[in-house]
Scaffold this motif. Structure first.
Motif, mmCIF file in Angstrom:
data_model
loop_
_atom_site.group_PDB
_atom_site.id
_atom_site.type_symbol
_atom_site.label_atom_id
_atom_site.label_comp_id
_atom_site.label_asym_id
_atom_site.label_seq_id
_atom_site.Cartn_x
_atom_site.Cartn_y
_atom_site.Cartn_z
ATOM 1 N N GLU A 130 0.829 -1.206 0.000
ATOM 2 C CA GLU A 130 0.000 0.000 0.000
ATOM 3 C C GLU A 130 0.867 1.261 0.000
ATOM 4 O OE1 GLU A 130 -4.093 -1.092 2.331
ATOM 5 O OE2 GLU A 130 -2.250 -0.983 3.537
ATOM 6 N N ILE A 131 1.932 1.221 0.777
ATOM 7 C CA ILE A 131 2.842 2.368 0.829
ATOM 8 C C ILE A 131 3.516 2.567 -0.527
ATOM 9 C CG2 ILE A 131 4.971 3.252 1.858
ATOM 10 C CD1 ILE A 131 2.536 3.573 3.611
ATOM 11 N N GLN A 132 3.904 1.470 -1.178
ATOM 12 C CA GLN A 132 4.527 1.595 -2.495
ATOM 13 C C GLN A 132 3.537 2.174 -3.511
ATOM 14 O OE1 GLN A 132 5.971 -2.345 -3.317
ATOM 15 N NE2 GLN A 132 7.932 -1.998 -2.275
ATOM 16 N N ALA A 133 2.291 1.738 -3.450
ATOM 17 C CA ALA A 133 1.274 2.260 -4.368
ATOM 18 C C ALA A 133 1.047 3.756 -4.107
ATOM 19 C CB ALA A 133 -0.028 1.487 -4.200
ATOM 20 N N MET A 134 0.985 4.120 -2.828
ATOM 21 C CA MET A 134 0.803 5.517 -2.458
ATOM 22 C C MET A 134 1.999 6.346 -2.943
ATOM 23 S SD MET A 134 0.316 7.093 1.359
ATOM 24 C CE MET A 134 1.842 6.352 1.892
ATOM 25 N N THR A 135 3.193 5.802 -2.804
ATOM 26 C CA THR A 135 4.398 6.504 -3.235
ATOM 27 C C THR A 135 4.413 6.689 -4.752
ATOM 28 O OG1 THR A 135 5.602 5.579 -1.364
ATOM 29 C CG2 THR A 135 6.923 6.475 -3.150
ATOM 30 N N ARG A 136 4.041 5.639 -5.492
ATOM 31 C CA ARG A 136 3.987 5.746 -6.951
ATOM 32 C C ARG A 136 2.961 6.791 -7.381
ATOM 33 N NH1 ARG A 136 4.802 0.123 -6.742
ATOM 34 N NH2 ARG A 136 2.573 -0.261 -6.763
ATOM 35 N N SER A 192 3.812 10.169 -9.481
ATOM 36 C CA SER A 192 3.201 10.531 -10.772
ATOM 37 C C SER A 192 2.515 11.897 -10.683
ATOM 38 C CB SER A 192 2.214 9.456 -11.237
ATOM 39 O OG SER A 192 1.114 9.380 -10.354
ATOM 40 N N GLU A 193 1.884 12.193 -9.540
ATOM 41 C CA GLU A 193 1.269 13.515 -9.363
ATOM 42 C C GLU A 193 2.334 14.604 -9.360
ATOM 43 O OE1 GLU A 193 -0.938 13.192 -5.716
ATOM 44 O OE2 GLU A 193 -2.586 12.090 -6.652
ATOM 45 N N MET A 194 3.454 14.338 -8.700
ATOM 46 C CA MET A 194 4.529 15.327 -8.633
ATOM 47 C C MET A 194 5.165 15.521 -10.008
ATOM 48 S SD MET A 194 4.516 16.592 -5.681
ATOM 49 C CE MET A 194 6.031 17.506 -5.712
ATOM 50 N N GLU A 195 5.319 14.440 -10.769
ATOM 51 C CA GLU A 195 5.873 14.561 -12.117
ATOM 52 C C GLU A 195 4.969 15.419 -12.992
ATOM 53 O OE1 GLU A 195 6.478 10.584 -13.538
ATOM 54 O OE2 GLU A 195 8.190 10.242 -12.218
ATOM 55 N N ALA A 196 3.644 15.205 -12.879
ATOM 56 C CA ALA A 196 2.695 16.005 -13.664
ATOM 57 C C ALA A 196 2.785 17.483 -13.274
ATOM 58 C CB ALA A 196 1.272 15.490 -13.466
ATOM 59 N N LEU A 197 2.856 17.765 -11.969
ATOM 60 C CA LEU A 197 2.984 19.152 -11.512
ATOM 61 C C LEU A 197 4.299 19.770 -11.985
ATOM 62 C CD1 LEU A 197 1.564 18.972 -7.887
ATOM 63 C CD2 LEU A 197 0.627 20.273 -9.792
ATOM 64 N N ASN A 198 5.373 19.029 -11.866
ATOM 65 C CA ASN A 198 6.679 19.543 -12.298
ATOM 66 C C ASN A 198 6.703 19.788 -13.813
ATOM 67 O OD1 ASN A 198 7.875 19.702 -9.766
ATOM 68 N ND2 ASN A 198 8.522 17.564 -9.825
ATOM 69 N N LYS A 199 6.004 18.939 -14.570
ATOM 70 C CA LYS A 199 5.926 19.137 -16.011
ATOM 71 C C LYS A 199 5.165 20.432 -16.321
ATOM 72 C CE LYS A 199 4.558 16.868 -20.288
ATOM 73 N NZ LYS A 199 3.932 15.690 -20.905
ATOM 74 N N GLN A 200 4.062 20.677 -15.603
ATOM 75 C CA GLN A 200 3.312 21.928 -15.795
ATOM 76 C C GLN A 200 4.174 23.140 -15.434
ATOM 77 O OE1 GLN A 200 -0.158 21.366 -13.358
ATOM 78 N NE2 GLN A 200 -1.358 20.477 -15.024
ATOM 79 N N ILE A 201 4.911 23.028 -14.343
ATOM 80 C CA ILE A 201 5.769 24.120 -13.925
ATOM 81 C C ILE A 201 6.844 24.406 -14.974
ATOM 82 C CG2 ILE A 201 7.554 24.775 -12.242
ATOM 83 C CD1 ILE A 201 5.783 23.430 -10.093
ATOM 84 N N SER A 202 7.497 23.356 -15.478
ATOM 85 C CA SER A 202 8.561 23.571 -16.473
ATOM 86 C C SER A 202 7.990 24.121 -17.775
ATOM 87 C CB SER A 202 9.350 22.290 -16.728
ATOM 88 O OG SER A 202 8.543 21.317 -17.339
ATOM 89 N N THR A 203 6.783 23.688 -18.151
ATOM 90 C CA THR A 203 6.129 24.215 -19.359
ATOM 91 C C THR A 203 5.874 25.713 -19.207
ATOM 92 O OG1 THR A 203 5.091 22.090 -19.808
ATOM 93 C CG2 THR A 203 4.136 24.013 -20.878
ATOM 94 N N LEU A 204 5.371 26.119 -18.052
ATOM 95 C CA LEU A 204 5.121 27.542 -17.803
ATOM 96 C C LEU A 204 6.407 28.340 -17.798
ATOM 97 C CD1 LEU A 204 2.306 27.597 -15.111
ATOM 98 C CD2 LEU A 204 2.200 28.543 -17.405
#
Length: 152
Positions: free
Chosen positions: A126-132, A136-148
């Protein structure tokens, strides 16, 4: 034939200034002042309208100022979007760290069974699933930030 053509053209050219002058008349009807493009009553007063046309330099300067304002506005909007995305990333990281801390406390037995909400201990899967999910949420946010940031 050319004589008739010249007369027609001359009459047309003479009529153009008259048609371009849109007359405005001030009328008083039942005690109310109204304005019209045709005389409404016999006491209608033609008004002399003076329309200001700015010089080309003033128009160019105003256009430059407008473009600068629009550019500043776009920059401000991007900056606010970046701030919101960074705050969201920080909140998600804090939430993830809190969940990991609770899991570690459960493993060591330092918290009560009520700390997890349902009172169940989480498994490593469960912890591994939560971490993944968090990654993925952080990668999406970081991608939006770098795009901006690249659009600056």
């Amino acid at each position: 034939m050319s004589r008739i053509l010249a007369i027609c053209l001359g009459t047309l050219i003479a009529a153009i200034p008259l048609s371009l002058q849109a007359g405005v008349y001030q009328c008083t009807v039942n005690g109310k002042v109204t304005f019209s493009d045709i005389p409404c009553t016999g006491d209608a007063k033609p008004m002399d309208l003076r329309i200001y046309t700015p010089p080309a330099e003033a128009v160019a300067e105003a256009s430059k100022q407008t473009q600068a304002i629009e550019k500043d506005l776009a920059t401000s909007q991007k900056q606010r979007q970046l701030e919101v995305l960074r705050a969201e990333a920080e909140a998600k990281t804090l939430k993830m760290n809190n969940e990991i801390t609770r899991y570690n406390e459960q493993l060591t037995g330092t918290t009560s069974s009520q700390a997890d909400g349902a009172g169940e201990k989480r498994s490593a899967a469960e912890i591994q699933a939560m971490t993944r999910r968090h990654q993925s949420e952080m990668e999406a946010l970081n991608k939006q930030i770098s795009t901006l940031q690249q659009k600056k």
